[in-house]
Design an enzyme around this catalytic site. Structure first.
Site, mmCIF file in Angstrom:
data_model
loop_
_atom_site.group_PDB
_atom_site.id
_atom_site.type_symbol
_atom_site.label_atom_id
_atom_site.label_comp_id
_atom_site.label_asym_id
_atom_site.label_seq_id
_atom_site.Cartn_x
_atom_site.Cartn_y
_atom_site.Cartn_z
ATOM 1 N N ASP A 13 0.812 -1.227 0.000
ATOM 2 C CA ASP A 13 0.000 0.000 0.000
ATOM 3 C C ASP A 13 0.842 1.273 0.000
ATOM 4 O OD1 ASP A 13 -2.248 -1.707 0.237
ATOM 5 O OD2 ASP A 13 -1.911 -1.815 2.392
ATOM 6 N N LYS A 16 2.075 1.920 -5.185
ATOM 7 C CA LYS A 16 2.750 1.376 -6.384
ATOM 8 C C LYS A 16 1.895 1.530 -7.631
ATOM 9 C CE LYS A 16 3.145 -2.660 -4.422
ATOM 10 N NZ LYS A 16 2.780 -2.361 -3.029
ATOM 11 N N GLY A 40 -4.335 -4.676 -4.313
ATOM 12 C CA GLY A 40 -5.307 -3.754 -4.897
ATOM 13 C C GLY A 40 -4.588 -2.475 -5.265
ATOM 14 N N HIS A 41 -4.528 -2.190 -6.538
ATOM 15 C CA HIS A 41 -3.890 -0.963 -7.001
ATOM 16 C C HIS A 41 -4.973 0.039 -7.379
ATOM 17 C CE1 HIS A 41 0.129 -2.992 -8.293
ATOM 18 N NE2 HIS A 41 -0.020 -2.894 -6.989
ATOM 19 N N GLN A 221 2.089 -6.183 -2.814
ATOM 20 C CA GLN A 221 2.540 -6.154 -1.411
ATOM 21 C C GLN A 221 3.886 -5.431 -1.271
ATOM 22 O OE1 GLN A 221 1.674 -9.650 -2.567
ATOM 23 N NE2 GLN A 221 -0.409 -9.018 -2.260
HETATM 24 P P1 IMP Z 1 -2.597 -12.941 2.301
HETATM 25 O O1 IMP Z 1 -1.670 -12.410 1.268
HETATM 26 O O2 IMP Z 1 -4.039 -12.741 1.957
HETATM 27 O O3 IMP Z 1 -2.277 -14.358 2.676
HETATM 28 O O4 IMP Z 1 -2.393 -12.083 3.639
HETATM 29 C C1 IMP Z 1 -1.175 -12.128 4.385
HETATM 30 C C2 IMP Z 1 -0.840 -10.755 4.946
HETATM 31 O O5 IMP Z 1 -0.498 -9.876 3.881
HETATM 32 C C3 IMP Z 1 -1.980 -10.067 5.685
HETATM 33 O O6 IMP Z 1 -1.437 -9.297 6.728
HETATM 34 C C4 IMP Z 1 -2.588 -9.141 4.639
HETATM 35 O O7 IMP Z 1 -3.247 -8.039 5.216
HETATM 36 C C5 IMP Z 1 -1.324 -8.704 3.923
HETATM 37 N N1 IMP Z 1 -1.548 -8.281 2.542
HETATM 38 C C6 IMP Z 1 -1.790 -9.066 1.468
HETATM 39 N N2 IMP Z 1 -1.932 -8.330 0.362
HETATM 40 C C7 IMP Z 1 -1.749 -7.046 0.729
HETATM 41 C C8 IMP Z 1 -1.716 -5.799 0.003
HETATM 42 O O8 IMP Z 1 -1.882 -5.724 -1.208
HETATM 43 N N3 IMP Z 1 -1.481 -4.700 0.765
HETATM 44 C C9 IMP Z 1 -1.258 -4.740 2.082
HETATM 45 N N4 IMP Z 1 -1.257 -5.875 2.800
HETATM 46 C C10 IMP Z 1 -1.498 -7.012 2.120
#
Ligand code: IMP
Length: 428
Positions: A13, A16, A40-41, A221
């Protein structure tokens, strides 16, 4: 050939989407190499925010190629929704969007298991999109790749076997026969949708490099959510770091020409896990409100804190970042004073390198340096020299602390709201 990796240096977040959108103008190919629709972009499209989860942000430029490579896990329903939404907005994806034949598919049971594991195991605060369980199957060598999905016999055989393996964990949550029926019912629609997009994307990249095309790799991420270098186990299940490009897109390490780190002027994270600089006071609330810090995928409020230079220095090192873009500086505009975390302190010991120990990550106190607030408007400023002096000082201090140069500063969501601090940098 010219390639650039754009990645997040904190917990995701960082903005990007906007950066990739800004740089996509100069690129021929935009490539997503890891993660899934957990990302999510948010982009501004026809003056309105538009969220992309899987499709690379470059898709909004009609002449660019967009690749989703083998390191990504794909929820076909979600990809279809995104493609349909783009088509509705008259964005043509045909012959421009390609999905690796080796990318693994997220299946309905992965999403159910994601929820079950959140209740059973350590609560990670995942997006519940089935990301972790899909990557776990890939590692267990029972995953279903795009190429497998398109061979009906292979697909059906793998589903039968996988559901036997999953029966124990799914017991009491869903009837296996009903689940199987649903998967097979969706098959025709989804395989027909997927087929035209599937390609050997690693080979496509090789060809593009031979033709001297410009290639931008975008991470989902951030480094602190990296499976190896993040705050394990509170991480995602893939490798957003620059090294992830090689395994996630099928290119050799010497083919990476540059790494641009995206860094937010303060820090946020969603989900559980250590966060030394987290603010529980009105400054945290201020940043959340001003920065509209709510998850693009889940809508969850993001945890907010001061800039953590221990974290960003770690990212600079593991990704070999030389250039940074600082985002959301405008959201710190009205603060009276600003703090920067320069080290961690735990049991009277000072840590300048990001510690791997869960205990230290959890209980370390941030050591802060304090600066006066910017005292002036930042939003709308078009050059570094016109920024308030205190904002200039803040930027220079961050550079010193993290060991990389801040070449771009973003002051808003729009693509044009970017200051080129270093006008001599050519990205490709
Ligand atoms: P997962 O990727 O859904 O397995 O989540 C694992 C961790 O990564 C959690 O803390 C999510 O909130 C975090 N996370 C996954 N995708 C994003 C993103 O795009 N932005 C911020 N945090 C993310």
């Amino acid at each position: 050939m010219s390639t650039l990796v754009v990645l997040g240096t904190q917990w995701g977040d960082e903005g990007k989407g906007k950066v990739v959108h800004y740089l996509s103008r100069q690129a021929d190919y935009i490539v997503r190499y890891q993660g899934g629709n957990n990302a999510g972009h948010t982009l501004i499209f026809e003056d309105k925010p538009f969220v992309l989860h899987l499709v690379p942000s470059g898709v909004l430029f009609p002449e660019k190629y967009c690749l989703i490579t083998n390191g990504v896990v794909i929820d076909l329903e979600s990809l279809k929704e995104e493609v349909d939404a783009l088509t509705k907005k008259k964005v043509v994806v045909k012959n421009r969007l390609f999905v690796s034949e080796q990318a693994h598919i997220i299946l309905p049971y992965h999403k159910i298991i994601d929820g079950i594991l959140e209740d059973w195991n350590v609560k990670i605060g995942t997006t519940k999109k089935g990301i972790g369980p899909a990557y776990a199957d890939k590692v267990k060598r029972i995953g279903i790749r795009a190429v497998d999905y398109l061979e009906k016999d292979v697909f059906e055989d793998l589903i039968e076997k996988n559901l036997i393996e999953k029966a124990a964990i799914l017991k009491g949550k869903i009837d296996i026969e009903i689940l199987k029926k649903r998967i097979f019912e969706d098959y025709n629609k989804l395989s027909e949708f997927l087929r035209p997009f599937v390609a050997n994307t690693s080979f496509m990249l090789e060809e593009a490099m031979k033709e001297n095309k410009k290639i931008l790799f975008e991470s989902a991420q951030g480094t602190l959510l990296d499976l190896d270098f993040g705050t394990y186990p509170f991480v995602t299940s893939s490798n957003p770091i620059a090294g992830g490009v090689c395994s996630g897109a099928g290119i050799g390490p010497t083919k990476i020409n540059g790494v641009l780190g995206v860094v937010k002027a303060y820090t946020t994270r969603v989900g559980e896990g250590p966060f030394a600089v987290e603010l529980f006071d009105e400054v945290g609330d201020f940043l959340r409100k001003k920065g509209e810090e709510y998850g693009a995928t889940t809508g969850r409020p993001r945890r907010c804190g001061w800039f953590d230079s221990v974290v960003v220095r770690h990212s600079v090192r593991v990704n070999d970042i030389r250039n940074l873009i600082l985002t959301k500086l405008d959201c710190m505009e009205d603060l009276d004073k600003i703090k920067i975390c320069v080290a961690y302190k735990y049991k009277n010991k000072i840590y300048k390198e990001f510690p791997a120990s869960r205990t230290i990550q959890n209980y370390a106190e941030p050591v802060y340096e304090e600066m006066p607030g910017f005292q002036g408007k930042v939003k709308g400023v078009m050059s570094f020299e016109n920024l308030p002096v205190n904002a200039q000082r803040y930027i220079k201090r961050l550079e010193e602390l993290v060991g990389a140069s801040i070449d771009l500063v973003s002051l808003g969501r729009r693509r044009e709201e970017i200051i080129e601090v270093n006008k001599n940098v050519s990205w490709f």
